[in-house]
Write an enzyme that holds these catalytic residues in place. Structure first.
Site, PDB file in Angstrom:
ATOM      1  N   ASP A 346       0.858  -1.184   0.000  1.00 53.27           N
ATOM      2  CA  ASP A 346       0.000   0.000   0.000  1.00 53.27           C
ATOM      3  C   ASP A 346       0.894   1.234   0.000  1.00 53.27           C
ATOM      4  OD1 ASP A 346      -1.930   2.013   0.541  1.00 53.27           O
ATOM      5  OD2 ASP A 346      -3.160   0.589   1.660  1.00 53.27           O
ATOM      6  N   ARG A 348      -0.651   4.441  -0.120  1.00 50.62           N
ATOM      7  CA  ARG A 348      -1.501   5.602   0.159  1.00 50.62           C
ATOM      8  C   ARG A 348      -0.970   6.418   1.330  1.00 50.62           C
ATOM      9  NH1 ARG A 348      -7.133   2.478   0.410  1.00 50.62           N
ATOM     10  NH2 ARG A 348      -5.704   0.919   1.262  1.00 50.62           N
TER      11      ARG A 348
END
Length: 438
Positions: A346, A348
């Site tokens: 991830d 983000r």
């Protein structure tokens, strides 16, 4: 004639090149260079006038006064460059901002002048005409980075919710024709580099070097202009959808229902059922509308972070690997396949996400419609209270999305149900290639 000479001759014979850029190429600038006098910019100042405008334009009247690195428009700055290159847009075009003022007043709030609360957007980015009109009159190319407007939303899923009696047409939040009344806010990224670095616990020097290297050296001033502390990165921004009265967002006596949603084009737009993104988004829109009808306010924040900010190409490569791996597409190997392709599961990195909430004046979220532990921790650690967490109802989950959901719950995502075991993760499988053959 050599190849280089031929190329130079072609450029010399092209009058459009000289018309577009009559001066020499300036690859970078330096703090003590002649003609470089940045407009003062004090991040975290109490007023817009004291803070000063964010200026990144390279137009002649603005070039030496720039106090920010990069270009306005986020990722769309590249399309602007293309428009200039093909002659569709003049390089010195100046926008006419008349009649573009925000439809609704938001702020200012104390968080706007707290340099620890907002580091990834310009809190005064919507008020260019109001606060920086004198610069515009002097020919300084200051651009808004936030816009606020009003609209109606028409969704087939909302029509179905109304038909089933799950949502009512009250004429206020939901029109008699089934349209949702919303206030929309669009925001482009504006990074205060010292604050971004501090948020991630790294040095500003390391941040600047990484941004320079991993954008192909696109912005040399990240290295040569340590005096410029603001950077406009070429990435996607965000959109806020407000259901009900925007003034209620900062009112602690009013209930707030909220979802922070990261873009998923395949599901949100085209209905792919390998994940829960669209069902969760639609569910949150319904809940936000219901909250507004009950006297509170609902907010959906939509970030352009496709494929966990890994991008859609990487996401589809991972999809292929998941379906082809030995043993099938199992929840047990969900994150491993992403790490094999992208190196991380991830990107983000939700540390910057709460900035928009502080810009809206949020101090408490009564119902947070999200299972993400990263989003929850980022918001709470930024000083905002979350009273209740809401997971997606079981009946909203597409069958092929169970792999994703079970893997995320095992990884720490919020659930009101049972935690999966190692054996149960192995047994949760998605479709195989034969079942999705065309």
């Amino acid at each position: 004639m050599t190849k280089d000479t031929a190329t130079q001759d072609n450029i010399a014979q092209d009058p459009s090149a000289e018309q577009l850029y009559p001066s020499r190429v300036v690859l970078t600038t330096y703090p003590s260079q002649h003609g470089i006098e940045p407009i003062p910019l004090k991040w975290g100042a109490k007023t817009a006038a004291e803070r000063g405008p964010v200026l990144a334009s390279r137009q002649p009247d603005s070039f030496g006064k720039r106090n920010a690195i990069g270009a306005g428009g986020g990722s769309y700055c590249i399309y602007r460059a293309l428009a200039v290159a093909i002659g569709a847009l003049g390089p010195s075009h100046r926008p006419d901002f008349r009649l573009t003022e925000p439809t609704n007043k938001i702020g200012p709030f104390p968080s706007w002048s707290d340099p620890s609360k907002i580091v990834s957007m310009d809190p005064w980015g919507h008020a260019t005409v109001e606060h920086f009109g004198d610069y515009l009159e002097k020919g300084i190319d200051v651009r808004p980075t936030i816009a606020i407007t009003k609209a109606h939303m028409k969704l087939a899923e909302i029509d179905e919710a109304i038909r089933k009696g799950d949502l009512r047409c009250d004429g206020d939040v939901v029109t008699e024709g089934g349209e949702l009344k919303v206030v929309k806010v669009a925001s482009e990224p504006v990074w205060y580099l010292p604050g971004v670095a501090e948020r991630f616990g790294i040095s500003e020097a390391n941040l600047r070097r990484a941004l320079f290297e991993d954008t192909g050296g696109m912005y040399p001033e990240l290295i040569t202009r340590p005096d410029l502390k603001v950077f406009l990165p070429p990435i996607g921004g965000l959109t806020v959808y407000i259901f009900g009265n925007p003034d209620y967002i900062s009112d602690p006596t009013k209930r707030l229902t909220m979802r922070v949603h990261d873009e998923c084009n395949g599901s949100d737009v085209f209905g792919s059922d390998i994940c829960t993104c669209k069902p969760y988004l639609i569910y949150s829109i319904e809940e936000c509308a219901r909250e507004a009808q009950a006297g509170g306010v609902g907010v959906v924040v939509y970030f352009r972070k496709e494929g966990r900010a890994l991008g859609e190409v990487t996401k589809y490569l991972v999809y292929n690997a998941r379906k082809r791996q030995e043993g099938g597409d199992t929840a047990a190997n969900y994150f491993k396949r992403t790490e094999f392709v992208a190196g991380v599961k991830d990107m983000r990195f939700q540390a910057l996400m709460p900035d928009i909430l502080h810009w809206l004046g949020v101090s408490r979220i009564d119902r947070f419609i999200s299972m993400s532990n990263m989003k929850y921790e980022a918001i709470v650690n930024s000083g905002i209270e979350i009273v209740e967490r809401i997971s997606i109802p079981e009946d909203r989950m597409p069958a092929d999305s169970k792999v994703e959901i079970e893997a995320k719950i095992a990884d720490g995502y919020f659930t009101t149900g049972q935690l999966p075991t190692a054996d149960s993760l192995q047994s949760v499988k998605g479709r195989n290639w034969d079942e999705i053959a065309h």
